[in-house]
Design a protein around this motif. Structure first.
Motif, PDB file in Angstrom:
ATOM      1  N   THR A  87      14.306   2.397   2.023  1.00  0.00           N
ATOM      2  CA  THR A  87      13.689   1.707   3.161  1.00  0.00           C
ATOM      3  C   THR A  87      12.672   2.602   3.866  1.00  0.00           C
ATOM      4  OG1 THR A  87      15.487   2.416   4.586  1.00  0.00           O
ATOM      5  CG2 THR A  87      15.706   0.255   3.550  1.00  0.00           C
ATOM      6  N   PRO A  88      11.704   1.999   4.559  1.00  0.00           N
ATOM      7  CA  PRO A  88      10.633   2.775   5.182  1.00  0.00           C
ATOM      8  C   PRO A  88      11.130   3.852   6.143  1.00  0.00           C
ATOM      9  CG  PRO A  88      10.090   0.449   5.227  1.00  0.00           C
ATOM     10  CD  PRO A  88      11.491   0.545   4.705  1.00  0.00           C
ATOM     11  N   ASP A  89      12.237   3.625   6.838  1.00  0.00           N
ATOM     12  CA  ASP A  89      12.690   4.638   7.801  1.00  0.00           C
ATOM     13  C   ASP A  89      13.242   5.892   7.131  1.00  0.00           C
ATOM     14  OD1 ASP A  89      14.333   2.504   7.135  1.00  0.00           O
ATOM     15  OD2 ASP A  89      15.879   3.105   8.560  1.00  0.00           O
ATOM     16  N   GLU A  90      13.467   5.830   5.818  1.00  0.00           N
ATOM     17  CA  GLU A  90      13.903   7.039   5.100  1.00  0.00           C
ATOM     18  C   GLU A  90      12.702   7.797   4.553  1.00  0.00           C
ATOM     19  OE1 GLU A  90      17.025   6.091   2.065  1.00  0.00           O
ATOM     20  OE2 GLU A  90      16.809   4.064   2.854  1.00  0.00           O
ATOM     21  N   ARG A  91      11.486   7.286   4.818  1.00  0.00           N
ATOM     22  CA  ARG A  91      10.303   7.834   4.162  1.00  0.00           C
ATOM     23  C   ARG A  91       9.452   8.649   5.124  1.00  0.00           C
ATOM     24  NH1 ARG A  91       8.446   4.014   0.364  1.00  0.00           N
ATOM     25  NH2 ARG A  91       6.999   5.648  -0.254  1.00  0.00           N
ATOM     26  N   ARG A  92       8.531   9.415   4.535  1.00  0.00           N
ATOM     27  CA  ARG A  92       7.574  10.166   5.350  1.00  0.00           C
ATOM     28  C   ARG A  92       6.279   9.376   5.467  1.00  0.00           C
ATOM     29  NH1 ARG A  92       5.745  15.010   3.374  1.00  0.00           N
ATOM     30  NH2 ARG A  92       6.521  14.503   1.301  1.00  0.00           N
ATOM     31  N   LEU A  93       5.979   8.960   6.676  1.00  0.00           N
ATOM     32  CA  LEU A  93       4.813   8.114   6.934  1.00  0.00           C
ATOM     33  C   LEU A  93       3.514   8.928   6.877  1.00  0.00           C
ATOM     34  CD1 LEU A  93       5.430   5.173   7.625  1.00  0.00           C
ATOM     35  CD2 LEU A  93       4.958   5.709  10.015  1.00  0.00           C
ATOM     36  N   ASN A  94       2.466   8.344   6.301  1.00  0.00           N
ATOM     37  CA  ASN A  94       1.144   8.969   6.342  1.00  0.00           C
ATOM     38  C   ASN A  94       0.433   8.478   7.609  1.00  0.00           C
ATOM     39  OD1 ASN A  94      -1.453   9.828   6.023  1.00  0.00           O
ATOM     40  ND2 ASN A  94      -1.871   8.600   4.176  1.00  0.00           N
ATOM     41  N   PHE A 135       0.838  -1.215   0.000  1.00  0.00           N
ATOM     42  CA  PHE A 135       0.000   0.000   0.000  1.00  0.00           C
ATOM     43  C   PHE A 135       0.872   1.265   0.000  1.00  0.00           C
ATOM     44  CE2 PHE A 135      -2.928  -3.029   2.269  1.00  0.00           C
ATOM     45  CZ  PHE A 135      -3.847  -3.134   1.245  1.00  0.00           C
ATOM     46  N   ASP A 136       1.919   1.241  -0.786  1.00  0.00           N
ATOM     47  CA  ASP A 136       2.952   2.269  -0.681  1.00  0.00           C
ATOM     48  C   ASP A 136       2.430   3.700  -0.777  1.00  0.00           C
ATOM     49  OD1 ASP A 136       6.069   2.257  -0.590  1.00  0.00           O
ATOM     50  OD2 ASP A 136       5.498   3.881  -1.955  1.00  0.00           O
ATOM     51  N   ALA A 137       1.583   3.960  -1.772  1.00  0.00           N
ATOM     52  CA  ALA A 137       1.138   5.348  -1.972  1.00  0.00           C
ATOM     53  C   ALA A 137       0.197   5.805  -0.860  1.00  0.00           C
ATOM     54  CB  ALA A 137       0.460   5.494  -3.329  1.00  0.00           C
ATOM     55  N   TRP A 138      -0.376   4.862  -0.119  1.00  0.00           N
ATOM     56  CA  TRP A 138      -1.261   5.220   0.995  1.00  0.00           C
ATOM     57  C   TRP A 138      -0.484   5.281   2.313  1.00  0.00           C
ATOM     58  CZ3 TRP A 138      -5.782   1.350  -0.468  1.00  0.00           C
ATOM     59  CH2 TRP A 138      -6.452   1.853  -1.594  1.00  0.00           C
ATOM     60  N   ARG A 139       0.517   4.422   2.454  1.00  0.00           N
ATOM     61  CA  ARG A 139       1.250   4.374   3.725  1.00  0.00           C
ATOM     62  C   ARG A 139       2.240   5.517   3.872  1.00  0.00           C
ATOM     63  NH1 ARG A 139       4.124  -0.993   3.666  1.00  0.00           N
ATOM     64  NH2 ARG A 139       5.306  -0.440   5.504  1.00  0.00           N
ATOM     65  N   PHE A 140       2.719   6.011   2.725  1.00  0.00           N
ATOM     66  CA  PHE A 140       3.760   7.043   2.777  1.00  0.00           C
ATOM     67  C   PHE A 140       3.306   8.298   2.051  1.00  0.00           C
ATOM     68  CE2 PHE A 140       5.818   2.897   2.980  1.00  0.00           C
ATOM     69  CZ  PHE A 140       6.568   3.031   4.142  1.00  0.00           C
ATOM     70  N   LEU A 141       3.899   9.430   2.435  1.00  0.00           N
ATOM     71  CA  LEU A 141       3.544  10.699   1.808  1.00  0.00           C
ATOM     72  C   LEU A 141       4.454  11.011   0.629  1.00  0.00           C
ATOM     73  CD1 LEU A 141       2.906  12.697   5.092  1.00  0.00           C
ATOM     74  CD2 LEU A 141       1.184  11.921   3.438  1.00  0.00           C
ATOM     75  N   ASP A 142       5.553  10.255   0.504  1.00  0.00           N
ATOM     76  CA  ASP A 142       6.456  10.491  -0.626  1.00  0.00           C
ATOM     77  C   ASP A 142       6.437   9.261  -1.544  1.00  0.00           C
ATOM     78  OD1 ASP A 142       7.610   8.829   1.213  1.00  0.00           O
ATOM     79  OD2 ASP A 142       9.436   9.994   1.472  1.00  0.00           O
TER      80      ASP A 142
END
Ligand code: SF4
Lengths: 469, 218
Positions: B57-64, B43-50
């Motif tokens: 990796t997820p820890d480099e991302r902006r979480l929604n 669910f990448d486009a829903w789980r993250f804002l970028d």
């Protein structure tokens, strides 16, 4: 008393597996780079070989760039995508599978090249690790999309284990009016029955409007069967089918053709065959269709408006409409013709055959891209479509009008390759899915026919193509 | 394939209908030639804002923070409660791989898209079909009760609720057996190799134009 689906099923039934599932023999297996690597790897791991190497045909399409093709595989900038195409090359070489590789003039979208080569024949069972395999049903072939585990299963056994689907008839009344095409018929049907409307069914398309379609149009119609949830779509064999198949490179010739033809002519539902579901569509009353939302069922006529969630039948539907409108940046009850567009994409396995390009070019000729259109791509479905279109002067028509004329591939249908729809931008697209992010992260897709895409390109917004004809 | 017998897990509710496989695992992750590595991008486009890509990796991302799976109460969820026509669209089996790698063992919905439904059984993910009213009831309970867990007993084809109540579900016997025993589908079919060979010979004799060898050229 049998339907066309029943007949093809019976002709390929190896037997029951004693567990509610049947083994169905598969005549043709099409492969592309995205859903096959894990299947080949699985075979190797288990020490298994291909059951019938000569039934397979492969081509790379999803990842290939649509420009700079002289560079071949090295022209694929993304190393992960490049490895996937190289893996298909290696797997085909290792197993002796025919592949139209990135350099081959016959390369193209897998669902365009099968029919074009006569590798798709009436009465066949056809599978591919791709949901739009339903396209090939236009030839009265039982053509189904499968997952990667099933790709491996078919490679290893030449069979598919499945339960039989139910029969659904879509009966059209009247002929399609000028400016209204197979794409509009399919979208209108999906709008009517929903994206799960034909779940568990194989659809057979019938009636005057279907008989009147060219093979290209029938392919468009069957292509979109999966968007109605169907397992497969079918059109019975007639003279149009036979005329298209005759003389194709892999089509039978001479006495073999005669034998095949007499079998193929039997590929139609018996007059009294029973269908579990029947849907009637008044083709003569259809208008050009445009999707406004994020599912192919969110569709209306070009003369219509976006819906108002407050008027939805239930809360779940209202929520779905609201989500879609906000993703699309549209308001409730906004006229379709008011939607401003940024890009236009003419391509994909739905609408990138020669007839599609002819129709679009016919509208574009003597006109220019509207100033607000940042990019308009025309991506032929195969290398041979590209050659033919160039020979007819279609490429020039597009280029003169400001379109970009590209090399074959899936292109912006899904944007795994460099062709992507940027966030927030609206695209009139001849492809098949308007899901969130499908054409590019944050992109806003509107599905239309090639004629409607061309009309949108030259006017900058959705325009009823019937006034431009 | 790992056998499925009884699984107990936290339930996460995903409220919209027609969740397509492009949402479950977006296209940019399909470039991988492996069967693993998709869980981080479910669910990448829903789980993250970028926008994500392979290798990020997820820890480099902006979480929604608003997305249901990111809410603290649903961390570690193993059962996904969904709406009609779950898994529609693309045939990508990567969708099933991503759901399983993320930690889901079962998805409950009123209906599933055909190809997705089939793909589940090839990998050991259990798709459970329940009627709309029962699913509505489960949605209400999940939302009302933090830490709502279900036990799925495949052998008995029962979902056991926290209060001990049970919901029966239907499954094709073969699907059930495959999950219970973790059976290899190809092995099962190859056990019938003789029968397939005999069919093939007769089929190609009946339709000789199908005997052509594509690899030998046109
Ligand atoms: S053109 Fe689009 S729908 Fe067709 S095979 Fe390619 S990605 Fe899939």
């Amino acid at each position: 008393m049998a339907t066309l689906y029943d007949k093809i099923w019976a002709d390929h039934l190896v037997g029951e597996r004693g567990d509610g599932q049947s083994l169905i023999y598969i005549d043709r297996h099409l492969l592309h780079e995205v859903t096959s690597p894990q299947a080949f790897a699985g075979l190797r791991l288990a020490g298994r070989d291909l059951w019938r190497r000569q039934a397979n045909l492969a081509t790379p399409d999803h990842n290939v760039p649509t420009d700079n093709r002289g560079a071949g595989v090295a022209g694929i900038e993304d190393p992960v995508a490049r490895e996937q195409v190289e893996t298909l090359d290696a797997n085909c070489r290792r197993h002796g599978v025919l592949q139209f590789d990135i350099h081959d003039a016959r390369q193209g979208i897998v669902h365009v090249i099968g029919p074009e080569q006569g590798a798709t024949l009436p009465g066949m069972t056809i599978v591919c690790g791709d949901s739009h395999t339903s396209t090939h049903g236009a030839f009265a072939a039982l053509a189904q999309g499968i997952g990667t585990s099933e790709v491996e299963h078919v490679l290893a056994t030449q069979c598919l284990a499945q339960a039989k689907a139910r029969n659904m008839a879509v009966r059209t009344r009247g002929a399609l009016p000028p400016g209204v095409y197979a794409k509009d018929l399919a979208l209108a049907l999906i709008g009517r029955i929903g994206t799960a409307g034909a779940s568990g069914h194989t659809i057979e398309y019938m009636g005057e409007a279907v008989r009147g379609l060219s093979m290209e149009g029938r392919m468009t119609l069957c292509n979109l069967s999966i968007e109605a949830g169907a397992r497969a779509g079918l059109v019975a064999v007639d003279d149009t089918t036979l005329a298209y198949v005759h003389g194709r490179p892999f089509a039978p010739k001479g006495t073999l053709w005669n034998a095949a033809e007499s079998h193929w002519r039997s590929l139609r539902s018996d007059p009294d065959a029973a269908f579990e579901q029947t849907m009637e569509i008044d083709a003569a009353a259809l208008v050009p269709q445009v999707t406004w939302g994020t599912s192919p069922e969110m569709v209306t006529g070009v003369d219509g408006c976006t819906p108002d969630p407050a008027k939805a039948a239930d809360a779940l539907k209202a929520d779905g409409w609201q989500r879609a409108l906000s993703y699309m940046g549209l308001a409730a009850e906004q006229p379709i013709t008011d939607i401003r567009l940024d890009r236009v994409f003419i391509g994909s396995c739905t609408n990138a055959r020669l007839e599609d390009l002819r129709i679009a070019a016919g509208l574009v000729a003597g006109r220019r891209l509207a100033p607000n259109i940042k990019q308009a791509l025309v991506v032929p479905g195969s290398g041979l479509v590209k050659q033919a279109a160039e020979a007819e002067g279609l490429a020039d028509v597009f280029s003169k009008a400001g379109f970009e004329w590209r090399a074959p591939g899936c292109s912006m249908c899904l944007g795994m390759n460099p062709d992507r729809l940027p966030p927030g931008e609206h695209c009139a697209s001849t492809s098949n899915r308007n899901f969130e992010g499908r054409q590019g992260y944050g992109g806003r897709t509107h599905l239309v026919s090639p004629a409607m895409a061309a009309a949108a390109a030259v006017t900058g917004h959705f325009t009823d193509v019937r006034v431009l004809l | 394939m790992k056998a499925f017998r009884v699984e107990t897990g936290l339930v996460a509710p995903l409220g919209q209908a027609n969740v397509d496989t492009d949402q479950i695992i977006p296209k940019q992750f399909l470039k991988s030639i492996k069967r693993t590595g998709f869980g981080d991008y479910l669910f990448d486009a829903w789980r993250f804002l970028d926008e994500g890509d392979i290798g990020v990796t997820p820890d480099e991302r902006r979480l929604n923070a608003d997305f249901v799976l990111n809410q603290p109460r649903y961390q570690g969820a193993a059962v996904l409660l969904a709406r009609d026509n779950f898994g529609c669209g693309s045939s990508r089996e990567h969708a099933v791989w991503a759901l399983m790698e993320y930690g889901f063992v079962a998805v409950i919905a009123p209906s599933f898209a055909d190809i997705f439904h089939g793909n589940c059984f090839k990998n050991g993910l259990l798709p459970i079909i329940l009627d709309e009213a029962t699913v509505d009831g489960l949605f209400a309970q999940v939302q009302a009760q933090e830490g709502f867990t279900l036990t799925i007993d495949l052998e008995r084809q029962r979902i056991v609720l926290p209060d001990g109540g049970e919901i029966a579900f239907e499954l094709v016997p073969m699907h059930r057996r495959k999950l219970l025993e973790g059976l290899d589908d190809i092995g099962l079919t190859l056990a019938e190799a003789e029968r397939i060979r005999a069919f093939e010979a007769a089929h190609l004799a009946r339709h000789p134009w199908l005997a052509q060898d594509l690899a030998a050229g046109a």
